[in-house]
Enzyme design. Structure first.
Site, PDB file in Angstrom:
ATOM      1  N   HIS A 145      -0.965  50.666 -16.453  1.00 28.38           N
ATOM      2  CA  HIS A 145       0.410  50.933 -16.919  1.00 28.38           C
ATOM      3  C   HIS A 145       0.950  52.263 -16.421  1.00 28.38           C
ATOM      4  O   HIS A 145       2.152  52.509 -16.510  1.00 28.38           O
ATOM      5  CB  HIS A 145       0.478  50.915 -18.450  1.00 28.38           C
ATOM      6  CG  HIS A 145       0.194  49.584 -19.059  1.00 28.38           C
ATOM      7  ND1 HIS A 145       0.903  48.450 -18.728  1.00 28.38           N
ATOM      8  CD2 HIS A 145      -0.735  49.192 -19.977  1.00 28.38           C
ATOM      9  CE1 HIS A 145       0.431  47.421 -19.420  1.00 28.38           C
ATOM     10  NE2 HIS A 145      -0.570  47.839 -20.175  1.00 28.38           N
ATOM     11  N   ASP A 181      -5.436  41.391 -16.062  1.00 30.78           N
ATOM     12  CA  ASP A 181      -5.254  41.807 -17.456  1.00 30.78           C
ATOM     13  C   ASP A 181      -4.123  40.993 -18.085  1.00 30.78           C
ATOM     14  O   ASP A 181      -3.207  40.539 -17.396  1.00 30.78           O
ATOM     15  CB  ASP A 181      -4.908  43.306 -17.482  1.00 30.78           C
ATOM     16  CG  ASP A 181      -4.792  43.871 -18.885  1.00 30.78           C
ATOM     17  OD1 ASP A 181      -5.764  44.500 -19.331  1.00 30.78           O
ATOM     18  OD2 ASP A 181      -3.732  43.693 -19.531  1.00 30.78           O
ATOM     19  N   HIS A 183      -1.694  42.018 -19.712  1.00 33.23           N
ATOM     20  CA  HIS A 183      -0.401  42.709 -19.601  1.00 33.23           C
ATOM     21  C   HIS A 183       0.013  42.935 -18.148  1.00 33.23           C
ATOM     22  O   HIS A 183      -0.831  43.037 -17.260  1.00 33.23           O
ATOM     23  CB  HIS A 183      -0.473  44.067 -20.317  1.00 33.23           C
ATOM     24  CG  HIS A 183      -0.806  43.962 -21.767  1.00 33.23           C
ATOM     25  ND1 HIS A 183      -2.103  44.035 -22.230  1.00 33.23           N
ATOM     26  CD2 HIS A 183      -0.018  43.767 -22.852  1.00 33.23           C
ATOM     27  CE1 HIS A 183      -2.099  43.898 -23.556  1.00 33.23           C
ATOM     28  NE2 HIS A 183      -0.858  43.732 -23.952  1.00 33.23           N
ATOM     29  N   ASP A 270      -8.266  40.991 -22.054  1.00 31.49           N
ATOM     30  CA  ASP A 270      -7.435  40.735 -23.238  1.00 31.49           C
ATOM     31  C   ASP A 270      -6.712  39.393 -23.135  1.00 31.49           C
ATOM     32  O   ASP A 270      -5.914  39.044 -24.014  1.00 31.49           O
ATOM     33  CB  ASP A 270      -6.449  41.890 -23.517  1.00 31.49           C
ATOM     34  CG  ASP A 270      -5.865  42.515 -22.276  1.00 31.49           C
ATOM     35  OD1 ASP A 270      -6.037  41.967 -21.172  1.00 31.49           O
ATOM     36  OD2 ASP A 270      -5.210  43.580 -22.415  1.00 31.49           O
TER      37      ASP A 270
HETATM   38  C1  OKS Z   1       2.262  48.388 -28.963  1.00 26.47           C
HETATM   39  C2  OKS Z   1       1.367  47.586 -28.111  1.00 26.47           C
HETATM   40  C3  OKS Z   1       0.850  48.388 -26.979  1.00 26.47           C
HETATM   41  C4  OKS Z   1       0.096  47.522 -26.075  1.00 26.47           C
HETATM   42  C5  OKS Z   1      -0.531  48.303 -24.986  1.00 26.47           C
HETATM   43  C6  OKS Z   1      -1.187  47.396 -24.012  1.00 26.47           C
HETATM   44  C7  OKS Z   1      -2.490  47.922 -23.546  1.00 26.47           C
HETATM   45  C8  OKS Z   1      -3.159  47.008 -22.582  1.00 26.47           C
HETATM   46  N1  OKS Z   1       2.077  48.083 -30.354  1.00 26.47           N
HETATM   47  N2  OKS Z   1      -2.743  47.001 -21.328  1.00 26.47           N
HETATM   48  O1  OKS Z   1      -3.324  46.250 -20.412  1.00 26.47           O
HETATM   49  O2  OKS Z   1      -4.071  46.285 -22.869  1.00 26.47           O
HETATM   50 ZN    ZN Z   2      -3.885  44.636 -21.357  1.00 26.07          ZN
HETATM   51 MG    MG Z   3      -1.869  41.439 -15.474  1.00 24.92          MG
END
Ligand code: OKS
Ligand code: ZN
Ligand code: MG
Length: 329
Positions: A145, A181, A183, A270
């Site tokens: 991120h 991932d 996200h 995840d």
């Molecule tokens: C806010 C949620 C934040 C999520 C962060 C994601 C972290 C992650 N309540 N990124 O790959 O796993």
């Molecule tokens: Zn993630």
């Molecule tokens: Mg991804």
């Protein structure tokens, strides 16, 4: 450490036991040699992050405590629409300028942890650059991120991005980053968005519904020289591996056509069915097949650890990806 979640401060999902559990499983399954990180200094970090951002991170905890703040450093103000994007002197202002989210706090150990995580990635990257077929970088904090000058989503330095850049700087002509991932890898995408020498692909939960909310849509295909070198594949809640793997197939076809000299996998688990913050339905056995498909690309491969928050299953799931990969060797 603390995480702002649902209006309260909780124990962070991104916690030390994640890495300890993965390391335990790696050893239990005798996956390979476990090596400590070497120190690469800041030069490879500065190839993707800006000097002012790195300087901010280095002094942020001292600047925060010097103001007498009682808790951890949590950004709470940002330059909204119509406001000025300039770096303020005050630490509250700088926290907002250099972040895009508030769940990620800065504390006493943040700088050392971010540097150590980058060194883990760069140590593994050097092994692959020097002829190892593959290496797994057990990074934490994660990185995908983090933008050139933004932290958030538990990420400070973008370990996958600075590793890809290291491959380039050591002579690789093209590098592909595949982010599996749950996200969107918004930082990785943004860092390479205008470049054709590093292809970025991410499979993830629809940002219309989940973090990071403001990037990761399928119409983001790259810009300028980078047009056509970014690919986002988004999925809705409940997505099982039978659907997810179609996107992996699309991603692998793109990577094969690109003919990169090295591959970086931003490896989050995840996507697991029991993950506490995500909504895909992958099972532990699915990770073997994921690793196997990645292995069939037959490329020098670096895995950097990203997300995955079901600590009971994280070791099995990560090691299953690596075992599936090893089956193809
Ligand atoms: C806010 C949620 C934040 C999520 C962060 C994601 C972290 C992650 N309540 N990124 O790959 O796993
Ligand atoms: Zn993630
Ligand atoms: Mg991804």
């Amino acid at each position: 450490m603390t995480e702002l979640d649902g209006g309260i401060l909780i124990e962070p999902h991104e916690k030390p036991s994640r890495a300890e559990t993965i390391l335990g499983r790696v050893k239990q399954e005798q996956l390979g040699e476990v090596l400590p990180p070497r120190d690469f200094g800041l030069a490879p970090v500065l190839r993707v992050h800006t000097r002012d951002y790195v300087d901010f991170l280095k002094t942020s905890w001292a600047d925060w405590t010097a103001e007498g703040k009682p808790g951890e450093a949590i950004p709470a103000v940002w330059p909204g629409r119509g406001m000025r994007h300039r770096v303020p002197k005050d630490i509250d202002g700088r926290l907002g300028y250099y972040s895009f989210a508030a769940e990620t706090s800065i504390t006493e150990g943040t700088w050392d942890a971010a540097c150590a995580s980058a060194n883990v990635a760069l140590t593994a990257q050097a092994l692959v650059a020097n002829g190892e077929a593959a290496a797994f970088a057990l990074c934490r904090p994660p990185g995908h991120h983090a933008h050139a000058d933004l932290f958030g989503g538990y990420c400070f330095f973008n370990n996958a991005a600075l590793s890809a850049q290291a491959f380039r700087d050591q002579g690789a002509r093209r590098v592909a980053i595949l982010d599996v991932d749950f996200h969107h890898g918004n930082g990785t995408q943004a860092i390479f968005y205008q470049r054709d020498d590093v292809m970025t692909i991410s499979l993830h939960g629809d940002p219309d519904l989940v973090f990071p909310h403001f990037l990761g849509f399928e119409d983001e295909t790259g810009d300028g020289a980078g047009e056509g070198f970014n690919l986002n594949i988004v999925y809705p809640p409940g997505t099982p591996f039978s659907i997810w793997r179609e996107g992996l197939e699309t991603a692998c076809a793109r990577i094969e056509a690109y003919q990169p000299d090295a591959l970086v996998i931003a490896l989050g688990v995840d996507t697991f069915e029991d993950d506490p913050i995500s909504f895909f339905k992958l099972t532990s056995a699915d990770y073997l097949l994921m690793g196997e498909r990645i292995g069939k690309l037959n490329l020098p491969t670096l895995f950097t650890m990203e997300g995955g928050y079901d600590v009971d299953a994280i070791g099995v799931n990560v090691v299953n990806v690596l075992k599936g990969f090893e089956r193809t060797r």
